[in-house]
Design a protein around this motif. Structure first.
Motif, short mmCIF file in Angstrom:
data_model
loop_
_atom_site.label_atom_id
_atom_site.label_comp_id
_atom_site.label_asym_id
_atom_site.label_seq_id
_atom_site.Cartn_x
_atom_site.Cartn_y
_atom_site.Cartn_z
N ASP A 2 0.84 -1.19 0.00
CA ASP A 2 0.00 0.00 0.00
C ASP A 2 0.88 1.25 0.00
O ASP A 2 2.10 1.19 0.17
N LEU A 3 0.25 2.43 -0.18
CA LEU A 3 1.01 3.68 -0.26
C LEU A 3 1.80 3.97 1.01
O LEU A 3 2.97 4.38 0.93
N PRO A 4 1.20 3.81 2.21
CA PRO A 4 2.00 4.08 3.42
C PRO A 4 3.25 3.22 3.49
O PRO A 4 4.32 3.69 3.91
N ALA A 5 3.16 1.97 3.05
CA ALA A 5 4.33 1.09 3.09
C ALA A 5 5.39 1.57 2.10
O ALA A 5 6.60 1.56 2.41
N LEU A 6 4.96 2.01 0.92
CA LEU A 6 5.92 2.50 -0.08
C LEU A 6 6.59 3.79 0.38
O LEU A 6 7.79 3.97 0.19
N ARG A 7 5.81 4.68 0.99
CA ARG A 7 6.41 5.93 1.49
C ARG A 7 7.36 5.63 2.65
O ARG A 7 8.41 6.28 2.78
N CYS A 8 7.02 4.66 3.47
CA CYS A 8 7.91 4.27 4.57
C CYS A 8 9.23 3.72 4.00
O CYS A 8 10.32 4.10 4.45
N PHE A 9 9.13 2.84 3.00
CA PHE A 9 10.33 2.31 2.36
C PHE A 9 11.17 3.43 1.77
O PHE A 9 12.40 3.43 1.88
N GLN A 10 10.54 4.40 1.14
CA GLN A 10 11.26 5.51 0.50
C GLN A 10 12.09 6.28 1.53
O GLN A 10 13.25 6.63 1.28
N PRO A 30 9.57 0.33 16.06
CA PRO A 30 9.14 -1.05 15.74
C PRO A 30 8.13 -1.10 14.59
O PRO A 30 8.13 -2.04 13.80
N SER A 31 7.28 -0.05 14.48
CA SER A 31 6.29 -0.03 13.40
C SER A 31 6.99 0.06 12.05
O SER A 31 6.58 -0.60 11.08
N VAL A 32 8.05 0.89 11.98
CA VAL A 32 8.80 1.01 10.72
C VAL A 32 9.46 -0.33 10.38
O VAL A 32 9.42 -0.78 9.22
N SER A 33 10.07 -0.97 11.35
CA SER A 33 10.72 -2.27 11.11
C SER A 33 9.73 -3.30 10.61
O SER A 33 10.01 -4.06 9.67
N ARG A 34 8.53 -3.34 11.21
CA ARG A 34 7.53 -4.33 10.79
C ARG A 34 7.06 -4.04 9.36
O ARG A 34 6.84 -4.95 8.56
N THR A 35 6.90 -2.73 9.03
CA THR A 35 6.44 -2.37 7.68
C THR A 35 7.45 -2.83 6.63
O THR A 35 7.08 -3.39 5.60
N ILE A 36 8.73 -2.61 6.88
CA ILE A 36 9.77 -3.03 5.94
C ILE A 36 9.80 -4.55 5.82
O ILE A 36 9.93 -5.10 4.71
N ASP A 69 10.10 5.73 -6.41
CA ASP A 69 10.22 7.19 -6.56
C ASP A 69 9.39 7.68 -7.74
O ASP A 69 8.68 8.69 -7.65
N ARG A 70 9.47 6.97 -8.86
CA ARG A 70 8.74 7.36 -10.06
C ARG A 70 7.22 7.27 -9.83
O ARG A 70 6.47 8.18 -10.19
N ALA A 71 6.79 6.18 -9.23
CA ALA A 71 5.35 5.98 -9.01
C ALA A 71 4.78 7.03 -8.05
O ALA A 71 3.72 7.61 -8.31
N LEU A 72 5.48 7.28 -6.96
CA LEU A 72 4.99 8.25 -5.98
C LEU A 72 5.03 9.66 -6.54
O LEU A 72 4.14 10.48 -6.25
#
Length: 309
Positions: A2-10, A30-36, A69-72
């Protein structure tokens, strides 16, 4: 995915540091670690190499980051375009050579449509086509032809151009005058490039008269006041008779062919037209029909025994 996960990865990829990414995202580490971890599990590859407490973007992560990056960026641009479009539906940007020409129009339009914002840009004619092409303005009100591919114009007003002279001038009270009679008269005029100067240069050249330019500048609206102050005579549109000046003027018809100006509303025919721009264009056409009738009446008045304002 989802978008939040992609923005977190970015963000994590930019910092290569979970704690710093969590600070920027304003979420718990911990929330960031779990998302990645969930994102990597979904993709089936590792995006980061772990070395102790440090993480490093690996080849898979770098390749994926370019796509993210391109998609966002595309999504952000799309959201901005929608926001801009919504604002344009409530806003119109207009360019005019002199603000006095459109003052009455703007007053009436704002009263009739208070929910629409009008932005006004004073602009020389040679810059208007560029501003239309670059979408800096939606519409232009121009007194001379604008040159450019795809430009569309509609006639707003055709009015006589009169000779304005100070009270007590030797030509005051005359019904009409030939330009040859202005030999040696000091002339008040806008600078070269403005429609009044273009018209004056053409008419004087045809009459074989070399004008004596006593005063020129970039404030066309000041010409009436300068004539009233006795600095010279001027060629002015009939509309100018409505100007409030300090002192009386006399208006004389110029007995020359083609001594008029055409005011046109110009737009880029290839540009999208917002609802506000369409509404303003229709309103302007109606407004200047009324102004045109008044201007015709004032020109006929000036054809009498010399009109004094």
């Amino acid at each position: 995915m989802d978008l939040p996960a992609l923005r977190c990865f970015q963000v994590v990829a930019r910092y290569e540091h979970i704690s710093r990414a969590a600070e920027e995202l304003r979420v718990a580490q911990p929330s960031v670690s779990r998302t990645i971890s969930r994102l990597e599990a979904e993709l089936g590859v590792r995006l980061f190499d772990r070395r102790g407490r440090r993480i490093h973007l690996n080849g898979h992560g770098a390749a994926f980051l370019r796509r993210v990056d391109r998609a966002l960026r595309e999504l952000d641009d799309g959201a901005s375009e929608l926001t801009d479009a919504a604002e344009r539906n409530r806003r119109v940007t207009l360019a005019a050579e002199t603000l006095l020409t459109v003052t009455g129009l703007l007053v009436r339009f704002r009263a009739a449509h208070p929910g629409i914002e009008v932005r006004l840009r004073q602009s020389a004619a040679d810059a208007m086509a560029r501003r239309l092409r670059t979408r800096e303005v939606d519409l232009c009100v121009a007194s001379q032809p604008l040159v450019g591919p795809g430009l569309v114009s509609e006639l707003l007003l055709r009015e006589a151009v009169l000779l304005a002279v100070p009270a007590g001038h030797r030509l005051a009270g005359r019904e009409a005058v030939l330009l040859s009679e202005l030999e040696g008269e000091p002339l008040v005029t806008p600078s070269r490039g403005h429609w009044q100067r273009v018209l004056a240069d053409r008419l004087f050249a045809r009459a074989g008269v070399e004008p004596v330019v006593a005063c020129e500048g970039d404030e066309p609206g000041a010409v009436v006041s300068l004539v009233a102050a006795g600095l010279g005579v001027a060629l002015l549109p009939a509309m100018a008779r409505a100007s409030e000046v300090r002192g009386p003027l006399s208006w004389v018809r110029i007995a020359e062919p083609d001594c008029h100006r055409e005011l046109r509303l110009v737009r880029d025919g290839g540009a999208p037209r917002s609802a506000a721009a369409r509404l303003f264009a229709a309103f302007a056409l109606d407004h200047f029909r009324t102004v045109g009738a008044t201007a015709t009446a004032t020109a006929e008045d000036a054809a009498g025994a010399g009109a004094t304002a």
